[in-house]
Design a protein around this motif. Structure first.
Motif, PDB file in Angstrom:
ATOM      1  N   MET A   9       0.831  -1.205   0.000  1.00 43.43           N
ATOM      2  CA  MET A   9       0.000   0.000   0.000  1.00 43.43           C
ATOM      3  C   MET A   9       0.872   1.265   0.000  1.00 43.43           C
ATOM      4  O   MET A   9       1.917   1.267   0.637  1.00 43.43           O
ATOM      5  CB  MET A   9      -0.897  -0.003   1.233  1.00 43.43           C
ATOM      6  N   ALA A  10       0.393   2.300  -0.706  1.00 49.14           N
ATOM      7  CA  ALA A  10       1.198   3.521  -0.775  1.00 49.14           C
ATOM      8  C   ALA A  10       1.237   4.207   0.594  1.00 49.14           C
ATOM      9  O   ALA A  10       0.259   4.188   1.332  1.00 49.14           O
ATOM     10  CB  ALA A  10       0.595   4.471  -1.801  1.00 49.14           C
ATOM     11  N   GLN A  11       2.387   4.800   0.891  1.00 53.50           N
ATOM     12  CA  GLN A  11       2.493   5.610   2.106  1.00 53.50           C
ATOM     13  C   GLN A  11       1.764   6.926   1.829  1.00 53.50           C
ATOM     14  O   GLN A  11       2.003   7.561   0.784  1.00 53.50           O
ATOM     15  CB  GLN A  11       3.973   5.881   2.386  1.00 53.50           C
ATOM     16  N   THR A  12       0.872   7.334   2.727  1.00 50.51           N
ATOM     17  CA  THR A  12       0.105   8.568   2.484  1.00 50.51           C
ATOM     18  C   THR A  12       0.450   9.599   3.548  1.00 50.51           C
ATOM     19  O   THR A  12       0.347   9.330   4.741  1.00 50.51           O
ATOM     20  CB  THR A  12      -1.410   8.273   2.514  1.00 50.51           C
ATOM     21  N   PHE A  13       0.867  10.789   3.081  1.00 50.58           N
ATOM     22  CA  PHE A  13       1.140  11.890   4.009  1.00 50.58           C
ATOM     23  C   PHE A  13      -0.026  12.872   3.944  1.00 50.58           C
ATOM     24  O   PHE A  13      -0.432  13.296   2.855  1.00 50.58           O
ATOM     25  CB  PHE A  13       2.424  12.621   3.608  1.00 50.58           C
ATOM     26  N   LYS A  14      -0.530  13.251   5.130  1.00 51.46           N
ATOM     27  CA  LYS A  14      -1.620  14.224   5.174  1.00 51.46           C
ATOM     28  C   LYS A  14      -1.023  15.624   5.307  1.00 51.46           C
ATOM     29  O   LYS A  14      -0.347  15.913   6.303  1.00 51.46           O
ATOM     30  CB  LYS A  14      -2.501  13.953   6.390  1.00 51.46           C
ATOM     31  N   ILE A  15      -1.269  16.454   4.308  1.00 57.47           N
ATOM     32  CA  ILE A  15      -0.701  17.808   4.327  1.00 57.47           C
ATOM     33  C   ILE A  15      -1.839  18.824   4.364  1.00 57.47           C
ATOM     34  O   ILE A  15      -2.730  18.807   3.503  1.00 57.47           O
ATOM     35  CB  ILE A  15       0.150  18.080   3.051  1.00 57.47           C
ATOM     36  N   LEU A  16      -1.801  19.716   5.344  1.00 65.89           N
ATOM     37  CA  LEU A  16      -2.777  20.809   5.392  1.00 65.89           C
ATOM     38  C   LEU A  16      -2.194  21.985   4.613  1.00 65.89           C
ATOM     39  O   LEU A  16      -1.060  22.417   4.869  1.00 65.89           O
ATOM     40  CB  LEU A  16      -3.044  21.217   6.850  1.00 65.89           C
ATOM     41  N   VAL A  17      -2.979  22.502   3.669  1.00 67.48           N
ATOM     42  CA  VAL A  17      -2.510  23.573   2.783  1.00 67.48           C
ATOM     43  C   VAL A  17      -3.281  24.849   3.107  1.00 67.48           C
ATOM     44  O   VAL A  17      -4.510  24.884   3.011  1.00 67.48           O
ATOM     45  CB  VAL A  17      -2.739  23.156   1.302  1.00 67.48           C
ATOM     46  N   LEU A  18      -2.549  25.893   3.502  1.00 63.23           N
ATOM     47  CA  LEU A  18      -3.177  27.154   3.904  1.00 63.23           C
ATOM     48  C   LEU A  18      -2.634  28.306   3.048  1.00 63.23           C
ATOM     49  O   LEU A  18      -1.625  28.920   3.407  1.00 63.23           O
ATOM     50  CB  LEU A  18      -2.897  27.421   5.390  1.00 63.23           C
ATOM     51  N   PRO A  19      -3.264  28.604   1.919  1.00 59.78           N
ATOM     52  CA  PRO A  19      -2.739  29.653   1.025  1.00 59.78           C
ATOM     53  C   PRO A  19      -2.870  31.066   1.603  1.00 59.78           C
ATOM     54  O   PRO A  19      -2.026  31.912   1.356  1.00 59.78           O
ATOM     55  CB  PRO A  19      -3.594  29.514  -0.243  1.00 59.78           C
ATOM     56  N   GLY A  20      -3.966  31.350   2.337  1.00 57.06           N
ATOM     57  CA  GLY A  20      -4.114  32.667   2.970  1.00 57.06           C
ATOM     58  C   GLY A  20      -4.463  33.768   1.989  1.00 57.06           C
ATOM     59  O   GLY A  20      -5.271  33.579   1.079  1.00 57.06           O
ATOM     60  N   ASP A  21      -3.809  34.932   2.154  1.00 53.61           N
ATOM     61  CA  ASP A  21      -4.205  36.158   1.453  1.00 53.61           C
ATOM     62  C   ASP A  21      -3.107  36.653   0.499  1.00 53.61           C
ATOM     63  O   ASP A  21      -1.979  36.165   0.517  1.00 53.61           O
ATOM     64  CB  ASP A  21      -4.468  37.266   2.491  1.00 53.61           C
ATOM     65  N   GLY A  22      -3.456  37.727  -0.251  1.00 52.70           N
ATOM     66  CA  GLY A  22      -2.472  38.400  -1.108  1.00 52.70           C
ATOM     67  C   GLY A  22      -1.838  37.444  -2.098  1.00 52.70           C
ATOM     68  O   GLY A  22      -2.523  36.696  -2.800  1.00 52.70           O
ATOM     69  N   ASP A  30       0.350  15.491   8.877  1.00 52.83           N
ATOM     70  CA  ASP A  30       1.784  15.202   9.005  1.00 52.83           C
ATOM     71  C   ASP A  30       2.600  16.478   8.909  1.00 52.83           C
ATOM     72  O   ASP A  30       3.716  16.548   9.426  1.00 52.83           O
ATOM     73  CB  ASP A  30       2.203  14.218   7.908  1.00 52.83           C
ATOM     74  N   ALA A  31       2.059  17.478   8.220  1.00 51.43           N
ATOM     75  CA  ALA A  31       2.753  18.771   8.112  1.00 51.43           C
ATOM     76  C   ALA A  31       1.779  19.804   7.558  1.00 51.43           C
ATOM     77  O   ALA A  31       0.760  19.458   6.950  1.00 51.43           O
ATOM     78  CB  ALA A  31       3.956  18.659   7.189  1.00 51.43           C
ATOM     79  N   VAL A  32       2.115  21.078   7.783  1.00 50.44           N
ATOM     80  CA  VAL A  32       1.271  22.174   7.298  1.00 50.44           C
ATOM     81  C   VAL A  32       2.105  23.066   6.377  1.00 50.44           C
ATOM     82  O   VAL A  32       3.225  23.454   6.729  1.00 50.44           O
ATOM     83  CB  VAL A  32       0.750  23.033   8.481  1.00 50.44           C
ATOM     84  N   LEU A  33       1.543  23.366   5.210  1.00 45.10           N
ATOM     85  CA  LEU A  33       2.155  24.358   4.332  1.00 45.10           C
ATOM     86  C   LEU A  33       1.327  25.634   4.440  1.00 45.10           C
ATOM     87  O   LEU A  33       0.110  25.616   4.195  1.00 45.10           O
ATOM     88  CB  LEU A  33       2.138  23.884   2.871  1.00 45.10           C
ATOM     89  N   PHE A  34       2.001  26.718   4.797  1.00 48.11           N
ATOM     90  CA  PHE A  34       1.305  27.991   5.024  1.00 48.11           C
ATOM     91  C   PHE A  34       1.962  29.042   4.126  1.00 48.11           C
ATOM     92  O   PHE A  34       3.196  29.117   4.066  1.00 48.11           O
ATOM     93  CB  PHE A  34       1.456  28.372   6.507  1.00 48.11           C
ATOM     94  N   ALA A  35       1.159  29.887   3.464  1.00 42.57           N
ATOM     95  CA  ALA A  35       1.781  30.893   2.576  1.00 42.57           C
ATOM     96  C   ALA A  35       1.877  32.263   3.257  1.00 42.57           C
ATOM     97  O   ALA A  35       2.942  32.636   3.736  1.00 42.57           O
ATOM     98  CB  ALA A  35       1.027  30.980   1.254  1.00 42.57           C
ATOM     99  N   ALA A  36       0.793  33.020   3.343  1.00 43.21           N
ATOM    100  CA  ALA A  36       0.884  34.358   3.947  1.00 43.21           C
ATOM    101  C   ALA A  36      -0.506  34.880   4.260  1.00 43.21           C
ATOM    102  O   ALA A  36      -1.480  34.486   3.613  1.00 43.21           O
ATOM    103  CB  ALA A  36       1.580  35.323   2.984  1.00 43.21           C
ATOM    104  N   VAL A  37      -0.588  35.772   5.235  1.00 43.33           N
ATOM    105  CA  VAL A  37      -1.881  36.363   5.600  1.00 43.33           C
ATOM    106  C   VAL A  37      -1.765  37.875   5.737  1.00 43.33           C
ATOM    107  O   VAL A  37      -0.679  38.414   5.945  1.00 43.33           O
ATOM    108  CB  VAL A  37      -2.420  35.786   6.940  1.00 43.33           C
ATOM    109  N   GLY A  38      -2.910  38.542   5.660  1.00 39.83           N
ATOM    110  CA  GLY A  38      -2.983  39.981   5.925  1.00 39.83           C
ATOM    111  C   GLY A  38      -3.118  40.811   4.663  1.00 39.83           C
ATOM    112  O   GLY A  38      -2.958  40.317   3.548  1.00 39.83           O
ATOM    113  N   GLY A  39      -3.422  42.092   4.883  1.00 40.63           N
ATOM    114  CA  GLY A  39      -3.559  43.014   3.763  1.00 40.63           C
ATOM    115  C   GLY A  39      -4.350  44.222   4.192  1.00 40.63           C
ATOM    116  O   GLY A  39      -5.020  44.208   5.232  1.00 40.63           O
TER     117      GLY A  39
END
Ligand code: NAD
Ligand code: IPM
Ligand code: MG
Length: 366
Positions: free
Chosen positions: A1-14, A68-77
């Motif tokens: 079975m494939a190893q599955t990583f759960k990634i939370l993606v938070l693009p945010g603003d701007g 398993d990890a969070v990818l966060f981009a940027a917030v505010g404006g």
């Protein structure tokens, strides 16, 4: 079975959604029959206030803890600047998330061997002989200090309590020493404070001294007043080579200043962690949230000119610290280096390429 990583993606603003789209493309390029990334995209910051009334919801915080990890981009404006501030404002969404995940150390590398600084020879406002060989990582305390102390905000008076406990200083000191020990010979730890003025800095210095002397005698420790560190970074940055340990406020400032070495913030990634992968005291792998050092750059949003490199290098840091994928981390960094060297660059690096074009070029170079 494939190893599955759960990634939370938070693009945010701007520019967040634009740079995140490129990072996700790079991430997807590493899916194989044996490895899958299960992506969950959620709102944070201004866009979350508009949609839910909250800068970050409890569901999103829980999703971060379940990933398993969070990818966060940027917030505010500017749209939200005069509405709400503090923990309820767009930037507060990120602060609440850091606190919920207890990711108390923010690693912000700036190395002439990394793709970020290797391009500096052409683009940096610094003379090449000044920045040649610059190699440091800021380890910023991420969950305490003036950011999270009690606040008073009245019409004619305001106050931010800038407090630290011994335990808060100890744990980030230990992590900075562990980062130093990842190098052979060990890097020095250069601790920034204003012990000549601030009570919290005097405690900081005492605890750093004691922790290093008793637990890490093999690591050289240097204390540097934070204001003069800023001058040194602008005049002789190589003399800060090593691990720069700083509290939340000084760490925020010195890491933005590191952007001046590259000439742009658009290439500097960071990793917010609650421990290093080799930390035996943790029951699981450390929580990791990967965020560029830059913000939402509202004036260049929506034009396909934002530099996606910092966000893409966050994917490399996520591979390294959260997913046990060191070889893949290096492949991303090599591809970024190749593409920047080839001249495919966004306008902040003097180039003409668009955000999407740079992202595509990095994928082709993998
Ligand atoms: N982690 C975060 O989400 C974060 C960090 C810093 C600032 N902010 C927020 O972002 C907003 C703007 O703040 P600011 O202007 O002080 O900082 P900023 O980092 O957004 O921008 C500073 C400068 O760098 C440029 N820049 C930043 N990222 C870039 C990229 N990827 N490509 C090309 N150029 C880039 C901008 O155009 C600007 O000239 C504010 O609302 C602030 O609170 C958010
Ligand atoms: C947006 C803001 C809360 C944040 C900080 O001050 O920590 C930013 O400047 C950063 O450096 O990540
Ligand atoms: Mg900052």
């Amino acid at each position: 079975m494939a190893q599955t990583f759960k990634i939370l993606v938070l693009p945010g603003d701007g520019i967040g959604p634009e740079v995140m789209a490129e990072a996700v493309k790079v991430l997807k390029a590493f899916e194989t029959s044996g490895r899958k990334f299960e992506l969950r995209q959620e709102l944070i910051g201004g866009c979350s206030i508009d949609a839910t009334g909250k800068t970050v919801t409890d569901e999103v915080k829980q999703a971060a803890l379940d990933s398993d990890a969070v990818l966060f981009a940027a917030v505010g404006g500017p749209k939200w600047d005069n509405q709400r501030r503090g923990l309820d404002g767009p930037e507060g969404g990120l602060l609440q998330l850091r606190k919920a995940m207890d990711i108390y150390a923010n690693l912000r590398p700036c190395s002439s061997t990394s793709p970020s600084v290797s391009i500096a020879k052409e683009f940096s406002p610094f003379r090449q002989d000044v920045i040649e060989g610059v190699d440091f990582v800021v380890v910023r305390e991420n969950c305490g200090g003036a950011y999270f102390g009690r606040k008073v905000e009245e019409e004619t008076y305001a106050m931010d309590e800038w407090g630290y406990s011994e335990a808060e200083i100890q744990r980030v000191t230990r992590l900075s020493a562990e980062v130093a020990l990842r190098h052979d010979p060990p890097w020095p730890v250069i601790s920034l404070d204003k012990a000549n003025v601030l009570a919290s800095s005097r405690l900081w210095r005492r605890v750093v001294d004691k922790t290093m002397a008793t637990e890490y005698p093999q690591v050289k420790l240097v204390h540097q007043l934070a204001d003069s560190a800023s001058l040194i970074l602008a005049t002789n940055p190589r003399s800060l080579n090593g691990v720069i340990l700083a509290d939340n406020t000084f760490g925020d400032m010195i890491s933005d200043q590191a952007g001046s070495i590259c000439g742009t913030l658009g290439v500097l990634p960071s990793a917010s962690l609650n421990g290093l992968p080799e930390d035996k005291t943790l029951k699981t792998r450390p929580y990791g949230l990967y965020e560029p050092t830059h913000g939402s750059a509202p004036t260049i949003a929506g034009q396909n000119i934002a530099n996606p490199v910092a966000m893409i290098l966050c994917v490399a840091l996520m591979f390294r610290y959260s997913l046990n994928m060191e070889a893949e981390a290096q492949r991303v960094e090599d591809a970024v280096r190749k593409v920047l060297d080839s001249g495919s660059r966004t306008p902040d690096l003097g180039g003409k390429a668009g955000t999407i074009e740079v992202g595509d070029a990095i994928i082709s170079a993998l």
